[in-house]
Design a protein around this motif. Structure first.
Motif, mmCIF file in Angstrom:
data_model
loop_
_atom_site.group_PDB
_atom_site.id
_atom_site.type_symbol
_atom_site.label_atom_id
_atom_site.label_comp_id
_atom_site.label_asym_id
_atom_site.label_seq_id
_atom_site.Cartn_x
_atom_site.Cartn_y
_atom_site.Cartn_z
ATOM 1 N N HIS A 163 0.802 -1.229 0.000
ATOM 2 C CA HIS A 163 0.000 0.000 0.000
ATOM 3 C C HIS A 163 0.835 1.279 0.000
ATOM 4 O O HIS A 163 0.296 2.361 0.201
ATOM 5 C CB HIS A 163 -0.927 0.011 1.224
ATOM 6 N N LEU A 171 -6.584 -0.158 5.155
ATOM 7 C CA LEU A 171 -7.808 -0.311 4.370
ATOM 8 C C LEU A 171 -9.043 0.029 5.206
ATOM 9 O O LEU A 171 -10.018 0.591 4.679
ATOM 10 C CB LEU A 171 -7.910 -1.727 3.815
ATOM 11 N N VAL A 193 -12.117 -5.885 5.274
ATOM 12 C CA VAL A 193 -10.832 -5.351 4.809
ATOM 13 C C VAL A 193 -9.699 -6.341 5.054
ATOM 14 O O VAL A 193 -8.639 -6.240 4.431
ATOM 15 C CB VAL A 193 -10.527 -3.987 5.480
ATOM 16 N N MET A 212 -9.480 -8.231 1.818
ATOM 17 C CA MET A 212 -8.963 -7.350 0.767
ATOM 18 C C MET A 212 -7.445 -7.225 0.851
ATOM 19 O O MET A 212 -6.753 -7.143 -0.165
ATOM 20 C CB MET A 212 -9.598 -5.971 0.877
ATOM 21 N N ASP A 213 -6.916 -7.202 2.070
ATOM 22 C CA ASP A 213 -5.462 -7.076 2.199
ATOM 23 C C ASP A 213 -4.752 -8.397 1.946
ATOM 24 O O ASP A 213 -3.778 -8.448 1.199
ATOM 25 C CB ASP A 213 -5.076 -6.560 3.588
ATOM 26 N N VAL A 244 -4.293 -9.614 -1.815
ATOM 27 C CA VAL A 244 -3.303 -8.836 -2.570
ATOM 28 C C VAL A 244 -1.904 -9.076 -2.024
ATOM 29 O O VAL A 244 -0.938 -9.269 -2.781
ATOM 30 C CB VAL A 244 -3.661 -7.336 -2.523
ATOM 31 N N ASP A 302 -9.551 -5.156 -7.342
ATOM 32 C CA ASP A 302 -9.642 -3.706 -7.411
ATOM 33 C C ASP A 302 -10.024 -3.180 -6.031
ATOM 34 O O ASP A 302 -11.191 -2.887 -5.750
ATOM 35 C CB ASP A 302 -10.677 -3.306 -8.463
ATOM 36 N N THR A 303 -9.026 -3.072 -5.166
ATOM 37 C CA THR A 303 -9.282 -2.670 -3.779
ATOM 38 C C THR A 303 -9.945 -1.307 -3.697
ATOM 39 O O THR A 303 -10.881 -1.104 -2.909
ATOM 40 C CB THR A 303 -7.953 -2.656 -2.985
ATOM 41 N N GLU A 304 -9.484 -0.360 -4.496
ATOM 42 C CA GLU A 304 -10.041 0.990 -4.438
ATOM 43 C C GLU A 304 -11.527 0.997 -4.789
ATOM 44 O O GLU A 304 -12.316 1.683 -4.147
ATOM 45 C CB GLU A 304 -9.264 1.913 -5.382
ATOM 46 N N LEU A 339 -13.616 -1.576 -4.515
ATOM 47 C CA LEU A 339 -14.319 -2.254 -3.434
ATOM 48 C C LEU A 339 -14.585 -1.310 -2.272
ATOM 49 O O LEU A 339 -15.707 -1.253 -1.741
ATOM 50 C CB LEU A 339 -13.511 -3.465 -2.956
ATOM 51 N N LEU A 340 -13.579 -0.548 -1.874
ATOM 52 C CA LEU A 340 -13.739 0.391 -0.766
ATOM 53 C C LEU A 340 -14.735 1.496 -1.116
ATOM 54 O O LEU A 340 -15.565 1.893 -0.287
ATOM 55 C CB LEU A 340 -12.386 1.006 -0.389
ATOM 56 N N LEU A 390 -13.591 -10.551 -6.352
ATOM 57 C CA LEU A 390 -13.111 -10.973 -5.033
ATOM 58 C C LEU A 390 -13.253 -12.481 -4.881
ATOM 59 O O LEU A 390 -12.348 -13.173 -4.385
ATOM 60 C CB LEU A 390 -13.914 -10.243 -3.952
#
Length: 407
Positions: free
Chosen positions: A9, A60, A154, A157-158, A161, A175-177, A179-180, A203
């Motif tokens: 990140h 996140l 989250v 999500m972490d 990746v 696509d973490t951004e 998703l958030l 995901l």
């Protein structure tokens, strides 16, 4: 404010209660707990730790709070829970959790006593945060606990990746951004906003591809099973109890295994990477249903019987029977045409992934290389396996999962 450079990140800024918690022994211990346990025996660069993962989850969570407009004390509670969510892990993360849970009744997210006591408890109370409430968030309780432990958390999500980054495999890319940005609460439920079925599918697909390639790689499974067996013997032959084992780090456990006569042979095998081999690798359709319901003691009795018949020592036969395939992520909730729906009911991809998951499931019997043929044949007899295709059946010869498996 503390700024930490992260390999995934970039720069992570930590402030408030999380900054105060950062240098406590409870959090710093996570520097010595490997994120993927014995997977590093397959992927040498997979040597990242629960500490850096916890920093990523905090980052996140902080981003999600900004997107959701959550501020003040509630936001501080969630940030604290995100940073502390893994402090209950034992050595090698999930690798021996089944053993310690059987002995203590606690999983890694049962952290009430860890957060209430010592320096962590003092810091939480100094910031007017109830340790019990934070522990509840870690366990996924309440509306905001879904952010820390849920289908859209989250944490996932972490780790997807991060694990992909450190193993070098390309399958954990999400696509973490997005998703958030698309997270929202509807009637207290954390969901993905309208137009995000494909976001949720990404995901799900990332997890489905990482599972056979990384998390359930045969070598990772064998080494984990050997570590679990050695840890069980360690508890049986020393004064160490499961509560103490649960609070060890990776180095503590390896030293204990190396210095205990009953487990030093395993330690030598682990250090030299001389692992057991597959004697049986059986597909789900060849395994009787009653085997899937065996408890620990029944499985151990079978291991002893096979070892006796094969004339090998008891510690050199391991039978591993995974749980039946399941796909929790398919219950992710998404908004479609103004309604909240389960992803599993909305996406045709879920059915294909469930089929692939069942096809990847394997029962494993492991032993020393010289005994694989003998142990495999006798284990198949004792377990009642119908293996017309041979004792070891693989879906593929290489290490890589590909999209054509899901067609």
């Amino acid at each position: 404010m503390a700024t930490i450079k992260d390999s995934v990140h970039d720069h992570i800024e930590i402030s408030g209660v999380a900054e105060a918690l950062l240098d406590t022994p409870t959090v710093q211990r996570l520097r010595h707990i490997s994120q993927l346990g014995t997977v590093q025996l397959v992927y040498p660069s997979a040597n990242h730790t629960r500490f850096e993962h916890s920093l990523g989850v905090y980052h996140l969570a902080d981003r999600a709070l900004a997107e959701l407009g959550i501020e003040g004390r509630e936001a501080e509670r969630i940030r604290a829970a995100a940073l502390l969510h893994d402090v209950g892990h034992g050595p090698f993360s999930h690798n021996i959790e089944a053993l310690t849970h059987r002995k203590t009744g606690k999983y890694h997210d049962d952290v009430d006593e860890l957060l209430a006591a010592g320096e962590v408890g003092e810091i939480l109370r100094e910031h007017d945060l109830d340790p019990g409430h934070i522990a509840g968030l870690v366990a996924g309780e309440g509306q905001f606990g879904q952010l820390v432990s849920g289908e859209l958390d989250v944490d996932r999500m972490d780790y997807l990746v991060r694990d992909a980054h450190h193993t070098g495999v390309p399958y954990g890319t999400i696509d973490t951004e997005r998703l958030l940005r698309e997270l929202t609460f509807v009637d207290g439920e954390l969901v993905l906003a309208a137009g995000n079925v494909q976001t949720a599918e990404s995901l799900l697909l990332a997890r489905a591809l990482m599972n056979p390639t990384v998390y359930m790689h045969p070598v990772a499974r064998i080494s984990k099973a050997m570590l679990r067996r050695a840890s069980e013997r360690l508890l049986a032959t020393t004064e160490l109890d499961a509560g103490e084992l649960r609070r060890m780090d990776d180095h503590d456990l390896l030293v204990a295994l190396r210095t205990t006569p009953a487990t030093e042979a395993f330690a030598e095998r682990y250090d030299d990477r001389r692992l057991f081999k597959r004697a049986v690798w059986a597909e789900l359709q060849h395994v009787p249903d009653d085997l899937l319901a065996l408890d620990h003691e029944e499985r151990r009795d079978l291991e002893t019987t096979v070892a006796d018949r094969a004339d090998v020592v008891d510690s050199e036969v391991i039978i591993e029977i995974p749980e039946k395939p399941s796909m929790r992520e398919s219950s992710t909730r998404v908004v479609v045409n103004g309604e909240i729906r389960n992803l599993g009911d909305q996406s045709p991809l879920v059915s294909a992934l469930r089929t692939a998951q069942r096809g990847q499931w394997r029962l494993g019997v492991y032993t020393t290389p010289s005994a694989t043929e003998r142990v495999g044949r006798l284990a198949a007899e004792e377990l009642g396996l119908e293996l017309s295709g041979g004792l070891v059946t693989d879906t593929r010869q290489g290490l890589h999962a590909t999209l054509d498996e899901f067609e």
